[in-house]
Design an enzyme around this catalytic site. Sequence first.
Site, PDB file in Angstrom:
ATOM      1  N   PHE A  10       0.854  -1.192   0.000  1.00  0.00           N
ATOM      2  CA  PHE A  10       0.000   0.000   0.000  1.00  0.00           C
ATOM      3  C   PHE A  10       0.891   1.244   0.000  1.00  0.00           C
ATOM      4  O   PHE A  10       1.891   1.294   0.709  1.00  0.00           O
ATOM      5  CB  PHE A  10      -0.924   0.001   1.224  1.00  0.00           C
ATOM      6  N   PHE A  45      -1.104  -2.915   8.313  1.00  0.00           N
ATOM      7  CA  PHE A  45      -1.749  -3.760   9.318  1.00  0.00           C
ATOM      8  C   PHE A  45      -1.180  -5.183   9.299  1.00  0.00           C
ATOM      9  O   PHE A  45      -1.104  -5.840  10.337  1.00  0.00           O
ATOM     10  CB  PHE A  45      -3.264  -3.779   9.081  1.00  0.00           C
ATOM     11  N   GLU A  46      -0.766  -5.644   8.141  1.00  0.00           N
ATOM     12  CA  GLU A  46      -0.270  -7.014   7.990  1.00  0.00           C
ATOM     13  C   GLU A  46       1.224  -7.158   8.312  1.00  0.00           C
ATOM     14  O   GLU A  46       1.738  -8.278   8.411  1.00  0.00           O
ATOM     15  CB  GLU A  46      -0.547  -7.520   6.569  1.00  0.00           C
ATOM     16  N   ILE A  70      -0.600   7.534   5.476  1.00  0.00           N
ATOM     17  CA  ILE A  70      -0.806   8.966   5.248  1.00  0.00           C
ATOM     18  C   ILE A  70      -2.160   9.336   5.831  1.00  0.00           C
ATOM     19  O   ILE A  70      -3.184   8.735   5.477  1.00  0.00           O
ATOM     20  CB  ILE A  70      -0.732   9.312   3.748  1.00  0.00           C
ATOM     21  N   THR A  74     -10.499  10.395   8.177  1.00  0.00           N
ATOM     22  CA  THR A  74     -11.173   9.547   9.161  1.00  0.00           C
ATOM     23  C   THR A  74     -10.163   9.051  10.199  1.00  0.00           C
ATOM     24  O   THR A  74      -8.962   9.153   9.994  1.00  0.00           O
ATOM     25  CB  THR A  74     -11.822   8.320   8.474  1.00  0.00           C
ATOM     26  N   HIS A  76      -9.211   6.164  10.748  1.00  0.00           N
ATOM     27  CA  HIS A  76      -8.565   4.939  10.286  1.00  0.00           C
ATOM     28  C   HIS A  76      -7.039   4.992  10.474  1.00  0.00           C
ATOM     29  O   HIS A  76      -6.419   4.016  10.905  1.00  0.00           O
ATOM     30  CB  HIS A  76      -8.911   4.717   8.807  1.00  0.00           C
ATOM     31  N   PHE A 101      11.365  -0.374  13.158  1.00  0.00           N
ATOM     32  CA  PHE A 101      10.112   0.268  12.748  1.00  0.00           C
ATOM     33  C   PHE A 101      10.407   1.326  11.687  1.00  0.00           C
ATOM     34  O   PHE A 101      10.819   2.439  12.000  1.00  0.00           O
ATOM     35  CB  PHE A 101       9.440   0.900  13.969  1.00  0.00           C
ATOM     36  N   ARG A 115      10.629  11.714   3.296  1.00  0.00           N
ATOM     37  CA  ARG A 115      11.269  10.711   4.149  1.00  0.00           C
ATOM     38  C   ARG A 115      11.729   9.493   3.361  1.00  0.00           C
ATOM     39  O   ARG A 115      12.323   8.578   3.924  1.00  0.00           O
ATOM     40  CB  ARG A 115      10.308  10.308   5.267  1.00  0.00           C
TER      41      ARG A 115
END
Length: 146
Positions: A10, A45-46, A70, A74, A76, A101, A115
């Site tokens: 993503f 998330f994965e 990004i 919302t 999320h 991380f 970045r």
Amino acid sequence: MRVAIVVSRFNDFVTERLLEGAQAALRDAAIADGNVEVLRVPGAFEIPMAAQRVAESGKVSAVVCLGCLIRGATPHFEYIASACAHGITAAAAATGVPMAFGVLTTNSVEEALERAVAGDGNKGREAAQAALDMATLFQSVGDRPS
């Protein structure tokens, strides 16, 4: 030393640049490409689940986690960022394998691209170096106590 890089597909216009930075850092540290395993996952998330699975395999000394979130309109963003950070922390603690991380959490596309520049400012490069530093530290102190 073998290293895994778990990278999110993503926002790949950013994550591919982070991956390039991480791979460059590993090459600079004389880690041969054959000792680097790249695992692509759908999104941030994965990342923790894949990082934990590859760490549990016992085949790697460190895992570099790369993604890009990004902020949108919302909540999320906050949920995924928190789940990703906590998940990576938990996976590292559960396996004893250092995990860096390198997941960007930015307010805009422009911030994300800043970045992911080529060279020393690349956060993928920084994450790979942190993972190597921790793996070297862990090697110097020996195996975990039973």
